[in-house]
Write a protein that holds these residues in place. Structure first.
Motif: not given
Length: 336
Positions: A99-104
């Motif tokens: 969830h910390d990614s730019l998109q997931w």
């Protein structure tokens, strides 16, 4: 021994077509016990939520993990894969939480293990169509395939562009593009779509792809190289031009490590199928034919020897002949 050789040869001759026409087709099944990670890297732009603007010239990484749901696959007879995909700039790597990614995104793909076509069951997410996505069907043909693009939510035609070697291993190359297409809406601050006087706007989401390139192993359909060029933007409602770039890269491709890993897997799987479908049947035919001929020759010689032996059983000084009691001379009386 001759009959044993003849029987063994006949058995091998029967076994050969069974390997080619029965065993090999049943070996061509999408695996269910998969657990692999593929990594794409490239450069591009993305919208930085901390700076509240699009930053350019950034390193971008796409990480995709595929895990087979063995239990559900066994129950359904389908190939069920859970697929996690994340997009990260350098600052969010390594991401402890996706969830910390730019998109997931988290998807669940269900396909027919023989044809690779989608099967709409078993918690499939999203609903998808087409002929190829994470892999191509077995025995890839030199033609256009429909590839499912999750971001677009539709299929994209990928045309055959000849052969290409990846890490020294040859595959079939397919390419395509996606024109700018509206894919949805989202509520954003008005200033992101050049409407600063409006606090919130239901902006339009648009997606395009500069270029899709996939190289697949012909026998197994495994993708040994992949490159994409995603572009995601926001537009004002009814707008004709992009107002904010969310993600844009001309090309993000498999890393060298991922290429080599995919090539190794494709080579291993392809070699196994070739062994069952071509090498073993050929060896079996040759060996079976040789044993059958040898056995037949030995059987024929054995019968010939038996025949000759029977013809010699009456020979000898006491056998029927000119000196036997039944010869014509023995029946003539002696004259004095």
């Amino acid at each position: 021994m001759s009959l044993v050789l003849l029987g063994l040869g006949a058995f091998l001759l029967v076994l050969a077509p069974m390997l080619a026409w029965y065993v090999e087709p049943r070996a061509k099944r999408t695996p269910i016990d998969v657990d692999q990670i593929t990594v794409f890297k490239g450069t591009g732009s993305y919208f930085d939520t901390e700076k509240i603007k699009t930053v350019t010239g950034q390193n971008l990484t796409i990480t995709r993990q595929v895990r087979g749901d063995v239990a559900d696959s066994d129950k359904s007879g389908r190939a069920i894969w859970d697929v996690s995909t994340s997009v990260d700039p350098d600052k969010s790597l390594p991401a402890a939480d996706p969830h910390d990614s730019l998109q997931w995104s988290l998807e669940r793909w269900v396909t027919d293990r023989k044809t690779n076509k989608p099967v709409h069951c078993c918690g499939e997410k999203p609903y998808f169509e087409g002929e190829a996505y994470l892999k191509f069907p077995f025995d890839v043909e030199k033609r256009t395939y429909l590839w499912w693009d999750s971001t677009l939510g539709a299929t994209v035609p990928l045309s055959y562009q000849g052969k290409k070697k990846i890490q020294g291993y040859e595959g079939l190359r397919f390419t395509g593009t996606v024109k700018a297409t509206k894919t949805g809406t989202r509520q954003v601050p008005g200033r992101l779509v050049k409407q600063p006087k409006r606090s919130q706007v239901m902006a339009e989401e648009w997606y395009a792809n500069h270029g899709i390139e996939l190289v697949a192993d012909q026998r197994t359909g495994r993708i040994i190289f992949a490159a994409i060029g995603p572009r995601k933007t926001l537009r004002a409602p009814g707008g004709k031009k992009d107002a904010t770039v969310l993600l844009d890269s001309e090309r993000i491709a498999f890393t060298k490590k991922t290429q080599q890993s995919q090539v190794d897997l494709a080579d291993d799987d392809s070699s196994r199928l070739k062994l069952v479908g071509e090498t073993l049947p050929l060896v079996t035919v040759v060996l079976g034919g040789a044993l059958a001929i040898l056995g037949g020759v030995l059987v024929a010689r054995g019968r010939e020897n038996d025949s000759n032996g029977s013809g010699r059983d009456g020979e000898g000084p006491d056998s029927m002949g000119p000196h036997s009691d039944t010869s014509p001379n023995s029946l003539q009386p002696t004259t004095m």
